[in-house]
Design a protein around this motif. Structure first.
Motif, PDB file in Angstrom:
ATOM      1  N   ALA A  95      -0.680  31.965  29.197  1.00  0.00           N
ATOM      2  CA  ALA A  95       0.727  31.841  28.839  1.00  0.00           C
ATOM      3  C   ALA A  95       0.878  31.649  27.335  1.00  0.00           C
ATOM      4  N   PRO A  96       1.890  32.216  26.715  1.00  0.00           N
ATOM      5  CA  PRO A  96       2.073  32.064  25.271  1.00  0.00           C
ATOM      6  C   PRO A  96       2.528  30.662  24.914  1.00  0.00           C
ATOM      7  N   GLN A  97       2.164  30.208  23.724  1.00  0.00           N
ATOM      8  CA  GLN A  97       2.596  28.912  23.256  1.00  0.00           C
ATOM      9  C   GLN A  97       4.091  28.966  22.942  1.00  0.00           C
ATOM     10  N   ALA A  98       4.795  27.927  23.358  1.00  0.00           N
ATOM     11  CA  ALA A  98       6.226  27.880  23.052  1.00  0.00           C
ATOM     12  C   ALA A  98       6.427  27.490  21.591  1.00  0.00           C
ATOM     13  N   PRO A  99       7.451  28.027  20.956  1.00  0.00           N
ATOM     14  CA  PRO A  99       7.737  27.641  19.572  1.00  0.00           C
ATOM     15  C   PRO A  99       8.058  26.162  19.496  1.00  0.00           C
ATOM     16  N   ALA A 100       7.787  25.568  18.355  1.00  0.00           N
ATOM     17  CA  ALA A 100       8.101  24.159  18.164  1.00  0.00           C
ATOM     18  C   ALA A 100       9.606  23.967  18.213  1.00  0.00           C
ATOM     19  N   VAL A 101      10.051  23.018  19.038  1.00  0.00           N
ATOM     20  CA  VAL A 101      11.478  22.748  19.171  1.00  0.00           C
ATOM     21  C   VAL A 101      11.636  21.240  19.185  1.00  0.00           C
ATOM     22  N   ALA A 102      12.782  20.783  18.714  1.00  0.00           N
ATOM     23  CA  ALA A 102      13.023  19.345  18.705  1.00  0.00           C
ATOM     24  C   ALA A 102      12.966  18.798  20.123  1.00  0.00           C
ATOM     25  N   CYS A 103      12.272  17.696  20.280  1.00  0.00           N
ATOM     26  CA  CYS A 103      12.222  17.044  21.585  1.00  0.00           C
ATOM     27  C   CYS A 103      13.390  16.065  21.685  1.00  0.00           C
ATOM     28  N   ASP A 104      13.514  15.489  22.876  1.00  0.00           N
ATOM     29  CA  ASP A 104      14.558  14.505  23.117  1.00  0.00           C
ATOM     30  C   ASP A 104      15.934  15.156  22.936  1.00  0.00           C
ATOM     31  N   ALA A 108      11.355  31.088  27.512  1.00  0.00           N
ATOM     32  CA  ALA A 108      10.785  31.728  28.704  1.00  0.00           C
ATOM     33  C   ALA A 108      11.134  33.216  28.733  1.00  0.00           C
ATOM     34  N   ILE A 109      12.371  33.552  28.398  1.00  0.00           N
ATOM     35  CA  ILE A 109      12.778  34.959  28.360  1.00  0.00           C
ATOM     36  C   ILE A 109      11.979  35.710  27.296  1.00  0.00           C
ATOM     37  N   ALA A 110      11.783  35.064  26.150  1.00  0.00           N
ATOM     38  CA  ALA A 110      10.994  35.692  25.088  1.00  0.00           C
ATOM     39  C   ALA A 110       9.553  35.918  25.530  1.00  0.00           C
ATOM     40  N   ALA A 111       9.077  35.073  26.439  1.00  0.00           N
ATOM     41  CA  ALA A 111       7.703  35.204  26.940  1.00  0.00           C
ATOM     42  C   ALA A 111       7.595  36.187  28.100  1.00  0.00           C
ATOM     43  N   GLY A 112       8.743  36.757  28.537  1.00  0.00           N
ATOM     44  CA  GLY A 112       8.691  37.776  29.568  1.00  0.00           C
ATOM     45  C   GLY A 112       9.367  37.433  30.874  1.00  0.00           C
ATOM     46  N   ALA A 113       9.899  36.239  31.001  1.00  0.00           N
ATOM     47  CA  ALA A 113      10.594  35.855  32.231  1.00  0.00           C
ATOM     48  C   ALA A 113      11.992  36.457  32.241  1.00  0.00           C
ATOM     49  N   THR A 114      12.544  36.579  33.433  1.00  0.00           N
ATOM     50  CA  THR A 114      13.922  37.038  33.540  1.00  0.00           C
ATOM     51  C   THR A 114      14.865  35.844  33.405  1.00  0.00           C
ATOM     52  N   ALA A 115      16.090  36.146  32.999  1.00  0.00           N
ATOM     53  CA  ALA A 115      17.095  35.080  32.907  1.00  0.00           C
ATOM     54  C   ALA A 115      17.349  34.464  34.269  1.00  0.00           C
ATOM     55  N   GLU A 116      17.303  35.298  35.320  1.00  0.00           N
ATOM     56  CA  GLU A 116      17.542  34.797  36.674  1.00  0.00           C
ATOM     57  C   GLU A 116      16.467  33.794  37.086  1.00  0.00           C
TER      58      GLU A 116
END
Length: 414
Positions: free
Chosen positions: A38-47, A61-69
């Motif tokens: 699985a691709p690493q997720a971009p750094a995003v603010a937590c909390d 997730a969509i950028a990694a290939g998942a569908t919006a649904e």
């Protein structure tokens, strides 16, 4: 798989199982390699605001290939679980001896059930060994140690556990990719996010694997077109075999072999990470109890979990996969021993190990070792690898047998 994540909560499951059979307390473990799939997720603010956080996860997730649904289905109704945070903040540590832990976990009842499972799924185990080179006993021992053959898999909602830990600022870089991998599992139809339960750190199924590892190594063992480690024994067996192969298990080689010892050996050369071959130890009078010296050319570490007077083993290169699964020396040695028993080995000889140290005494010893310049890590009362190495050095300096076992006599001598 980050076994730092998986092992801690998997061992919480084992605590639940073995509490019912008076088994053991939880432990903390260290990490093993994460799956590459699985691709690493971009750094995003937590909390922060949960809905905004989930929107960011959906976008990743969509950028990694998942569908919006699939993302919407996976994240609908997600919420923070305070019990997960409580478990993450208050993890237990493992302070039992090898004899205590192994005697309780490698019970006759578990051996009997394990052998029954090996017969029940004989064809699946045969395929696992044929395709991945991993014997039935190795897989079955992990199956027993992790969830008692699937009997206790955890009751935390998996989606919420991963949302909680990814949203928390403590280790979001570890858990956010697991949450995105879970969305991929939902898209495959392998997991119902509303009802799937598991361990508090997000591990799923009978051999306790995180979503990224299931995506990378998951195998459909029962032919239903899905990888469902929670429900399917065949899926769990083949997936575990493929993962263990990935960790480096070599086909046809042993992993642990019980031995008997002469009175005098270069004890300072014992322990994990040595430079001797098994045959070198045999030449010094170390004798395999099963009489098999066919693997003398392999690297072989003389492992003495409770010193030279307790049980003794040669650990072969395949033993390293146990350390990748879980860094705890006592857990790994017990799991490896369990695998040998399921593969036909005799019960080990307990020996007469010297008295060990209580928790406060172990902390005193670690403090003294640290003051002498040794790196023992955290002063935690745990006889870990750093403390064992430091003990051996001080034992050798003091003219004691350098077997790495912490004793009152050593504490007194320091």
């Amino acid at each position: 798989m980050h076994r730092s994540l998986a092992s801690r909560s998997a061992l919480a499951l084992l605590f639940a199982v073995t509490s019912a059979t008076t088994v053991f307390a939880q432990q903390a473990a260290a990490p093993a390699p994460a799956a590459p799939a699985a691709p690493q997720a971009p750094a995003v603010a937590c909390d922060g605001d949960l809905s905004q956080f989930l929107a960011g996860v959906k976008a990743d997730a969509i950028a990694a290939g998942a569908t919006a649904e699939a993302a919407d289905q996976a994240l609908a109704g997600a919420e923070i679980d305070p019990k997960v945070l409580s478990r993450d903040r208050a993890q237990g540590v493992f302070k039992q001896t090898f004899l205590e832990f192994s005697q309780r976990t490698v019970s006759q009842a578990r051996l009997d059930i394990g052998r029954q499972k090996m017969k029940q799924y004989a064809d699946v185990f045969a395929k696992a060994e044929q395709d991945y080179g991993v014997p039935a006993g190795v897989i079955t021992a992990f199956w027993a140690m992790e969830t008692d053959f699937g009997a206790v898999q955890g009751d935390f909602n998996t989606r919420n556990a991963l949302v909680t830990l990814a949203h928390d600022c403590r280790r979001p870089e570890l858990f956010r990719p697991q949450l995105i991998a879970l969305i991929e599992m939902v898209q495959h139809g392998d997991l119902d996010p509303a009802t799937n339960t598991g361990a508090w750190a997000g591990e799923i199924g009978q051999v306790q694997m995180l979503p990224r590892d299931i995506i990378a190594y998951g195998m459909d063992g029962d032919g239903d077109g899905h990888v469902r480690l929670k429900q399917s024994g065949p899926d769990a067996i083949l997936t575990a075999a493929k993962f263990i192969q990935h960790l480096g298990f070599e086909r046809g080689q042993p992993w642990l072999q019980e031995v008997t010892l002469p009175d005098n050996l270069p004890w300072e050369k014992s322990g994990l990470g040595g430079t001797m071959k098994a045959g070198d130890w045999f030449a010094l009078g170390v004798k395999p109890r099963d009489g098999n010296t066919n693997f003398g050319e392999l690297e072989g570490d003389l492992v003495l979990p409770q010193g030279r007077l307790g049980p003794a083993f040669i650990a072969y290169p395949n033993f390293k996969i146990y350390l990748e699964w879980n860094k705890s020396f006592i857990y790994t040695t017990s799991a490896a021993y369990f695998g040998t028993r399921l593969s036909g080995a005799q019960p080990y000889q307990k020996g007469t190990p010297e008295q060990g140290l209580a928790n406060d005494e172990m902390k005193q010893l670690q403090t003294k070792l640290q003051s002498l310049g040794h790196d023992v890590g955290e002063i935690d009362g745990i006889l870990g690898s750093g403390t064992r190495v430091a003990i051996q050095k001080e034992q050798q300096r003091l003219g004691m047998p350098a077997d790495g076992w912490a004793t009152p006599s050593l504490l007194g001598a320091l």
